[in-house]
Design a protein around this motif. Structure first.
Motif, PDB file in Angstrom:
ATOM      1  N   TRP A  82     -10.064  -4.463 -10.628  1.00 16.63           N
ATOM      2  CA  TRP A  82      -9.478  -3.256 -10.047  1.00 16.63           C
ATOM      3  C   TRP A  82      -8.430  -2.642 -10.967  1.00 16.63           C
ATOM      4  O   TRP A  82      -8.305  -1.431 -11.074  1.00 16.63           O
ATOM      5  N   LEU A 138     -10.972 -10.376  -9.119  1.00 19.41           N
ATOM      6  CA  LEU A 138     -11.255  -9.078  -8.510  1.00 19.41           C
ATOM      7  C   LEU A 138     -10.109  -8.105  -8.761  1.00 19.41           C
ATOM      8  O   LEU A 138     -10.323  -6.925  -9.080  1.00 19.41           O
ATOM      9  N   LEU A 139      -8.882  -8.609  -8.662  1.00 20.35           N
ATOM     10  CA  LEU A 139      -7.715  -7.757  -8.937  1.00 20.35           C
ATOM     11  C   LEU A 139      -7.704  -7.315 -10.391  1.00 20.35           C
ATOM     12  O   LEU A 139      -7.306  -6.187 -10.705  1.00 20.35           O
ATOM     13  N   ALA A 156      -1.456  -7.237  -8.152  1.00 19.70           N
ATOM     14  CA  ALA A 156      -1.602  -6.188  -7.139  1.00 19.70           C
ATOM     15  C   ALA A 156      -0.559  -5.098  -7.355  1.00 19.70           C
ATOM     16  O   ALA A 156      -0.860  -3.888  -7.260  1.00 19.70           O
ATOM     17  N   PHE A 187     -12.522   0.492  -5.957  1.00 19.85           N
ATOM     18  CA  PHE A 187     -13.291  -0.479  -5.182  1.00 19.85           C
ATOM     19  C   PHE A 187     -14.798  -0.339  -5.350  1.00 19.85           C
ATOM     20  O   PHE A 187     -15.548  -1.142  -4.823  1.00 19.85           O
ATOM     21  N   ARG A 193      -5.549  -3.025   1.169  1.00 20.13           N
ATOM     22  CA  ARG A 193      -6.664  -3.765   0.575  1.00 20.13           C
ATOM     23  C   ARG A 193      -6.263  -4.403  -0.746  1.00 20.13           C
ATOM     24  O   ARG A 193      -6.662  -5.549  -1.038  1.00 20.13           O
ATOM     25  N   ILE A 194      -5.464  -3.714  -1.502  1.00 19.58           N
ATOM     26  CA  ILE A 194      -5.004  -4.254  -2.792  1.00 19.58           C
ATOM     27  C   ILE A 194      -4.014  -5.394  -2.583  1.00 19.58           C
ATOM     28  O   ILE A 194      -4.132  -6.464  -3.206  1.00 19.58           O
ATOM     29  N   ASP A 200      -3.585  -7.292   0.031  1.00 19.52           N
ATOM     30  CA  ASP A 200      -4.127  -8.426   0.785  1.00 19.52           C
ATOM     31  C   ASP A 200      -5.133  -9.249  -0.016  1.00 19.52           C
ATOM     32  O   ASP A 200      -5.510 -10.350   0.399  1.00 19.52           O
ATOM     33  N   CYS A 201      -5.580  -8.736  -1.147  1.00 19.50           N
ATOM     34  CA  CYS A 201      -6.576  -9.447  -1.946  1.00 19.50           C
ATOM     35  C   CYS A 201      -5.951 -10.675  -2.616  1.00 19.50           C
ATOM     36  O   CYS A 201      -4.856 -10.605  -3.182  1.00 19.50           O
ATOM     37  N   THR A 202      -6.639 -11.806  -2.578  1.00 25.39           N
ATOM     38  CA  THR A 202      -6.145 -13.054  -3.193  1.00 25.39           C
ATOM     39  C   THR A 202      -7.038 -13.523  -4.337  1.00 25.39           C
ATOM     40  O   THR A 202      -6.828 -14.616  -4.867  1.00 25.39           O
ATOM     41  N   ASP A 203      -8.018 -12.721  -4.696  1.00 25.44           N
ATOM     42  CA  ASP A 203      -8.936 -13.090  -5.779  1.00 25.44           C
ATOM     43  C   ASP A 203      -8.412 -12.501  -7.089  1.00 25.44           C
ATOM     44  O   ASP A 203      -8.475 -11.298  -7.317  1.00 25.44           O
TER      45      ASP A 203
END
Length: 306
Positions: free
Chosen positions: A289, A285-286, A255, A303, A276-277, A279-282
């Protein structure tokens, strides 16, 4: 070196000498319940330098048939020299104690059991002289005890059933029944049977199930076996926590990498984008991004289609 299964297969009869009379019905013989049982010295060495030692030797007193001796041998595999040794044991004991002498061989596989129960004579065919006919307890005739109530009725027999079926698929059900039956037993009764069962399983995959059952169902047990299981569980928990910590650190770093790339490219990063970046835990997905952050015209574009 004597193996743990070898010790378990005969020492359980030392722990509960009366077990033999209960086992005998599965062997096709009718042995009266002993009114007294005595463990005798197992050393059968004579004055010559050859040492001969039987695994377990018991003297039984019965009201119906009088006293007799029982020599118990644990046999893990076929061995061509064993029948001669067994014949020596029985003949020597008969001569020394002047008592009827029986031989019980305990096995853990069908092939060894079939071999062990064959009659062997020491003389030529027309003059057999001395014939050895061992009784054999093994997976072919020992009971399959999968009911906790049946196991509770005879704990030693249930333990022997697990030991003799150690390599059979049904051993899992026997072990579950035995652990359930032992759950409410006093420590002085349960502990020796837990050890015998563990020794008898040590070379088979079922040992892992027994360790887990001991740790969960018999949590009072404090021997090396239970401590080994609990330490293994503690280690697994520590490793899982460490994996989670590493994963959290990896997500946090990714992140921060995304935000760093967007900042270095001079893009405006709103609070909503930043939250949003972070808080993301995947992690996957990161990763996506981060790849988009390298060319996105605006921070919000990372996004798209996410």
């Amino acid at each position: 070196m004597v193996s743990p299964p070898h010790e378990a297969m005969h020492r359980i009869f030392q722990h509960d000498p009366g077990l033999f009379s209960r086992v005998s019905r599965f062997l096709g013989v009718d042995i009266p319940t002993p009114v007294k049982a005595t463990a005798l010295p197992t050393d059968l060495t004579e004055t010559n330098p050859v040492e001969r030692r039987v695994d377990t030797l018991l003297r039984f007193e019965t009201a119906e048939q009088g006293p007799f001796l029982l020599a118990i041998e644990a046999q893990g595999r076929k061995h061509p020299d064993k029948p001669a040794s067994w014949a020596y044991y029985t003949a020597y004991l008969w001569s020394k104690y002047r008592l009827p002498t029986a031989l019980l061989v305990v096995c853990q596989d069908h092939a060894t059991a079939k071999w062990a129960q064959q009659s062997v004579s020491c003389g030529p065919p027309q003059m057999p002289t001395l014939t050895l006919r061992p009784m054999v307890a093994g997976p072919h005739n020992m009971p399959v005890i999968t009911d906790p109530e049946e196991a509770r009725a005879d704990l030693a027999l249930a333990s022997l059933a697990a030991i003799t079926h150690a390599a059979e698929p049904v051993v899992d059900a026997i072990l579950k029944a035995l652990s359930t039956a032992l759950r409410d037993e006093p420590k002085d009764i349960a502990s020796p049977l837990i050890e015998f069962t563990a020794q008898g399983l040590v070379k088979n995959p079922a040992k892992h199930l027994w360790r887990n059952l001991v740790a969960v169902d018999l949590s009072f047990y404090t021997s090396y076996l239970a401590e080994e299981v609990r330490e293994k569980v503690r280690k697994e928990v520590r490793e899982e926590v460490q994996r989670e910590v590493r994963e959290e650190a990896r997500v946090k770093d990714r992140a921060e990498d995304i935000l760093f790339v967007l900042e270095q490219r001079g893009l405006d990063i709103s609070d909503d984008v930043r939250s949003r970046i972070t808080d993301c835990t995947d992690p996957e997905l990161l990763r996506l991004w981060l790849a988009r952050a390298l060319a996105a015209p605006k921070a919000e574009k990372v996004f798209e289609d996410a």
